[in-house]
Design a protein around this motif. Structure first.
Motif, PDB file in Angstrom:
ATOM      1  N   TYR A  85     111.173  62.339 141.468  1.00  0.00           N
ATOM      2  CA  TYR A  85     111.872  63.453 141.700  1.00  0.00           C
ATOM      3  C   TYR A  85     112.273  64.082 142.937  1.00  0.00           C
ATOM      4  O   TYR A  85     112.451  65.347 143.399  1.00  0.00           O
ATOM      5  CB  TYR A  85     110.697  64.480 141.149  1.00  0.00           C
ATOM      6  N   GLY A  86     112.405  63.129 143.953  1.00  0.00           N
ATOM      7  CA  GLY A  86     112.653  63.618 145.405  1.00  0.00           C
ATOM      8  C   GLY A  86     111.580  64.601 145.861  1.00  0.00           C
ATOM      9  O   GLY A  86     110.465  64.106 145.823  1.00  0.00           O
ATOM     10  N   ALA A  87     111.879  65.401 146.788  1.00  0.00           N
ATOM     11  CA  ALA A  87     110.866  66.276 147.484  1.00  0.00           C
ATOM     12  C   ALA A  87     110.441  67.484 146.785  1.00  0.00           C
ATOM     13  O   ALA A  87     109.952  68.280 147.274  1.00  0.00           O
ATOM     14  CB  ALA A  87     111.525  66.859 148.934  1.00  0.00           C
ATOM     15  N   SER A  88     110.804  67.318 145.539  1.00  0.00           N
ATOM     16  CA  SER A  88     110.057  68.389 144.663  1.00  0.00           C
ATOM     17  C   SER A  88     108.650  68.669 144.848  1.00  0.00           C
ATOM     18  O   SER A  88     107.966  67.639 145.028  1.00  0.00           O
ATOM     19  CB  SER A  88     110.477  68.255 143.254  1.00  0.00           C
ATOM     20  N   SER A  89     108.082  69.808 144.303  1.00  0.00           N
ATOM     21  CA  SER A  89     106.404  69.922 144.519  1.00  0.00           C
ATOM     22  C   SER A  89     105.882  69.417 143.474  1.00  0.00           C
ATOM     23  O   SER A  89     106.121  69.359 142.367  1.00  0.00           O
ATOM     24  CB  SER A  89     106.217  71.571 144.870  1.00  0.00           C
ATOM     25  N   PHE A  90     104.708  69.400 143.731  1.00  0.00           N
ATOM     26  CA  PHE A  90     103.615  68.633 142.715  1.00  0.00           C
ATOM     27  C   PHE A  90     102.370  69.229 143.097  1.00  0.00           C
ATOM     28  O   PHE A  90     101.944  69.756 144.130  1.00  0.00           O
ATOM     29  CB  PHE A  90     103.507  66.957 142.895  1.00  0.00           C
ATOM     30  N   THR A  91     101.438  68.975 141.929  1.00  0.00           N
ATOM     31  CA  THR A  91      99.962  69.677 142.333  1.00  0.00           C
ATOM     32  C   THR A  91      99.066  68.447 142.374  1.00  0.00           C
ATOM     33  O   THR A  91      99.436  67.410 141.929  1.00  0.00           O
ATOM     34  CB  THR A  91      99.657  70.414 141.056  1.00  0.00           C
ATOM     35  N   PRO A  92      97.861  68.811 142.985  1.00  0.00           N
ATOM     36  CA  PRO A  92      96.883  67.828 142.999  1.00  0.00           C
ATOM     37  C   PRO A  92      96.248  67.445 141.625  1.00  0.00           C
ATOM     38  O   PRO A  92      96.088  66.296 141.402  1.00  0.00           O
ATOM     39  CB  PRO A  92      95.755  68.616 143.562  1.00  0.00           C
ATOM     40  N   GLN A  93      96.696  68.153 140.565  1.00  0.00           N
ATOM     41  CA  GLN A  93      96.053  67.835 139.178  1.00  0.00           C
ATOM     42  C   GLN A  93      97.245  66.608 138.727  1.00  0.00           C
ATOM     43  O   GLN A  93      96.787  65.727 137.972  1.00  0.00           O
ATOM     44  CB  GLN A  93      96.347  69.042 138.311  1.00  0.00           C
ATOM     45  N   GLU A  94      98.596  66.830 139.177  1.00  0.00           N
ATOM     46  CA  GLU A  94      99.197  65.716 138.477  1.00  0.00           C
ATOM     47  C   GLU A  94      99.080  64.386 139.147  1.00  0.00           C
ATOM     48  O   GLU A  94      99.073  63.417 138.635  1.00  0.00           O
ATOM     49  CB  GLU A  94     100.893  66.124 139.204  1.00  0.00           C
ATOM     50  N   VAL A  95      98.688  64.525 140.380  1.00  0.00           N
ATOM     51  CA  VAL A  95      98.273  63.216 141.062  1.00  0.00           C
ATOM     52  C   VAL A  95      97.061  62.495 140.429  1.00  0.00           C
ATOM     53  O   VAL A  95      97.146  61.608 140.353  1.00  0.00           O
ATOM     54  CB  VAL A  95      97.830  63.523 142.726  1.00  0.00           C
ATOM     55  N   LYS A  96      95.986  63.394 140.037  1.00  0.00           N
ATOM     56  CA  LYS A  96      94.817  62.931 139.380  1.00  0.00           C
ATOM     57  C   LYS A  96      95.376  62.307 138.026  1.00  0.00           C
ATOM     58  O   LYS A  96      94.811  61.278 137.600  1.00  0.00           O
ATOM     59  CB  LYS A  96      93.949  64.189 139.042  1.00  0.00           C
ATOM     60  N   ASP A  97      96.195  62.950 137.269  1.00  0.00           N
ATOM     61  CA  ASP A  97      96.475  62.550 136.123  1.00  0.00           C
ATOM     62  C   ASP A  97      97.431  60.979 135.996  1.00  0.00           C
ATOM     63  O   ASP A  97      97.002  60.244 135.346  1.00  0.00           O
ATOM     64  CB  ASP A  97      97.613  63.384 135.393  1.00  0.00           C
ATOM     65  N   ILE A  98      98.199  61.026 137.196  1.00  0.00           N
ATOM     66  CA  ILE A  98      98.932  59.772 137.439  1.00  0.00           C
ATOM     67  C   ILE A  98      97.751  58.814 137.438  1.00  0.00           C
ATOM     68  O   ILE A  98      97.864  57.593 137.356  1.00  0.00           O
ATOM     69  CB  ILE A  98     100.055  59.967 138.200  1.00  0.00           C
ATOM     70  N   ALA A  99      96.835  58.934 138.529  1.00  0.00           N
ATOM     71  CA  ALA A  99      95.968  58.020 138.919  1.00  0.00           C
ATOM     72  C   ALA A  99      95.146  57.663 137.575  1.00  0.00           C
ATOM     73  O   ALA A  99      94.987  56.429 137.661  1.00  0.00           O
ATOM     74  CB  ALA A  99      94.870  58.769 139.925  1.00  0.00           C
ATOM     75  N   ASN A 100      94.853  58.639 136.689  1.00  0.00           N
ATOM     76  CA  ASN A 100      93.883  58.052 135.540  1.00  0.00           C
ATOM     77  C   ASN A 100      94.807  57.295 134.613  1.00  0.00           C
ATOM     78  O   ASN A 100      94.410  56.387 133.963  1.00  0.00           O
ATOM     79  CB  ASN A 100      93.642  59.321 134.565  1.00  0.00           C
ATOM     80  N   GLU A 101      96.026  57.457 134.731  1.00  0.00           N
ATOM     81  CA  GLU A 101      97.232  56.647 133.906  1.00  0.00           C
ATOM     82  C   GLU A 101      97.308  55.405 134.200  1.00  0.00           C
ATOM     83  O   GLU A 101      97.405  54.435 133.557  1.00  0.00           O
ATOM     84  CB  GLU A 101      98.541  57.419 133.874  1.00  0.00           C
ATOM     85  N   VAL A 102      97.350  55.132 135.608  1.00  0.00           N
ATOM     86  CA  VAL A 102      97.467  53.934 135.995  1.00  0.00           C
ATOM     87  C   VAL A 102      96.318  53.130 136.495  1.00  0.00           C
ATOM     88  O   VAL A 102      96.300  51.803 137.067  1.00  0.00           O
ATOM     89  CB  VAL A 102      98.617  53.780 137.340  1.00  0.00           C
ATOM     90  N   GLY A 103      95.094  53.645 136.761  1.00  0.00           N
ATOM     91  CA  GLY A 103      93.862  53.097 136.576  1.00  0.00           C
ATOM     92  C   GLY A 103      93.473  53.000 138.000  1.00  0.00           C
ATOM     93  O   GLY A 103      92.924  52.275 138.755  1.00  0.00           O
ATOM     94  N   LEU A 104      94.038  54.116 139.099  1.00  0.00           N
ATOM     95  CA  LEU A 104      93.505  54.402 140.519  1.00  0.00           C
ATOM     96  C   LEU A 104      92.632  55.308 140.438  1.00  0.00           C
ATOM     97  O   LEU A 104      92.507  56.152 139.949  1.00  0.00           O
ATOM     98  CB  LEU A 104      94.779  54.432 141.384  1.00  0.00           C
ATOM     99  N   THR A 105      91.681  55.080 141.522  1.00  0.00           N
ATOM    100  CA  THR A 105      90.654  55.925 142.026  1.00  0.00           C
ATOM    101  C   THR A 105      91.025  56.964 143.088  1.00  0.00           C
ATOM    102  O   THR A 105      91.581  56.406 144.297  1.00  0.00           O
ATOM    103  CB  THR A 105      89.393  55.425 142.541  1.00  0.00           C
ATOM    104  N   VAL A 106      91.064  58.292 142.931  1.00  0.00           N
ATOM    105  CA  VAL A 106      91.472  59.031 143.876  1.00  0.00           C
ATOM    106  C   VAL A 106      90.253  60.075 144.302  1.00  0.00           C
ATOM    107  O   VAL A 106      89.400  60.225 143.536  1.00  0.00           O
ATOM    108  CB  VAL A 106      92.645  60.060 143.620  1.00  0.00           C
ATOM    109  N   PRO A 107      90.490  60.685 145.419  1.00  0.00           N
ATOM    110  CA  PRO A 107      89.387  61.467 146.003  1.00  0.00           C
ATOM    111  C   PRO A 107      89.095  62.477 145.067  1.00  0.00           C
ATOM    112  O   PRO A 107      90.021  63.007 144.453  1.00  0.00           O
ATOM    113  CB  PRO A 107      89.707  61.838 147.542  1.00  0.00           C
ATOM    114  N   GLU A 108      87.998  63.136 145.011  1.00  0.00           N
ATOM    115  CA  GLU A 108      87.671  64.407 144.162  1.00  0.00           C
ATOM    116  C   GLU A 108      88.342  65.488 144.647  1.00  0.00           C
ATOM    117  O   GLU A 108      89.113  66.271 143.654  1.00  0.00           O
ATOM    118  CB  GLU A 108      86.228  64.888 144.084  1.00  0.00           C
ATOM    119  N   ARG A 109      88.651  65.773 145.731  1.00  0.00           N
ATOM    120  CA  ARG A 109      89.405  67.092 146.416  1.00  0.00           C
ATOM    121  C   ARG A 109      90.781  66.491 146.683  1.00  0.00           C
ATOM    122  O   ARG A 109      91.102  66.123 148.056  1.00  0.00           O
ATOM    123  CB  ARG A 109      88.776  67.573 147.488  1.00  0.00           C
ATOM    124  N   VAL A 110      91.704  66.045 145.715  1.00  0.00           N
ATOM    125  CA  VAL A 110      92.983  65.490 146.464  1.00  0.00           C
ATOM    126  C   VAL A 110      93.825  66.361 147.171  1.00  0.00           C
ATOM    127  O   VAL A 110      94.554  66.401 147.993  1.00  0.00           O
ATOM    128  CB  VAL A 110      93.777  65.414 145.201  1.00  0.00           C
TER     129      VAL A 110
END
Length: 162
Positions: A85-110
């Motif tokens: 999506y280029g430089a469009s903005s995103f939320t920390p929740q989106e990052v967490k959702d993708i992490a869950n989808e692909v099986g990565l661990t992210v910090p609690e406070r993204v």
């Protein structure tokens, strides 16, 4: 340069150029041990499990990455978002959702990870509204250098949740 190393570089180059350009730097990096003779000789092709298929799905992007810690997982996920999506903005929740989808661990406070992420003393992300972040110019360059991705041109899906 040693002729054997030169031949291995050519061999790896032939294999890597057949891959999707978004994973070429990672694939080449994986083969460095083989090139200099420090790793066992792999088959003449990168295994199918590590090659990006033509559809370029989200799983393909993360399958070839070696994510070493949760903060690196955040950077890899945001590089994927930049690729799409280029430089469009995103939320920390989106990052967490993708992490869950692909099986990565992210910090609690993204959000805190995004605020403090720097490379060479330059911030990688900027706040772009209430609870949203976007890559800075330095962040875009870091994505291109680290992951070999180009700025995406897709439009973000419309989110009905408010």
């Amino acid at each position: 340069m040693d002729k054997e190393i030169e031949n291995r570089m050519k061999e790896v180059g032939e294999v890597v150029k057949t891959l999707d350009e978004s994973v070429r730097p990672v694939a080449f990096q994986m083969m460095q041990g083989y090139i200099v003779g420090e790793a066992p000789i792999p088959s003449s092709k990168i295994p199918e499990s590590q090659a990006v298929s033509g559809d370029g799905s989200i799983g393909d992007f993360f399958e070839v990455l070696e994510v070493t810690d949760p903060a690196n997982a955040v950077r890899a996920i945001t590089a994927y978002l930049f690729k799409e999506y280029g430089a469009s903005s995103f939320t920390p929740q989106e990052v967490k959702d993708i992490a869950n989808e692909v099986g990565l661990t992210v910090p609690e406070r993204v959000d805190m990870t995004l605020r403090s992420a720097k490379k060479s003393g330059k911030a990688l992300y900027r706040s772009s509204g209430r609870g949203k972040y976007a890559p800075t110019v330095h962040g875009e360059k870091a994505f291109k250098d680290e992951y070999g991705v180009k700025k995406g041109t897709k439009s973000r899906p419309i989110d009905d949740k408010k």
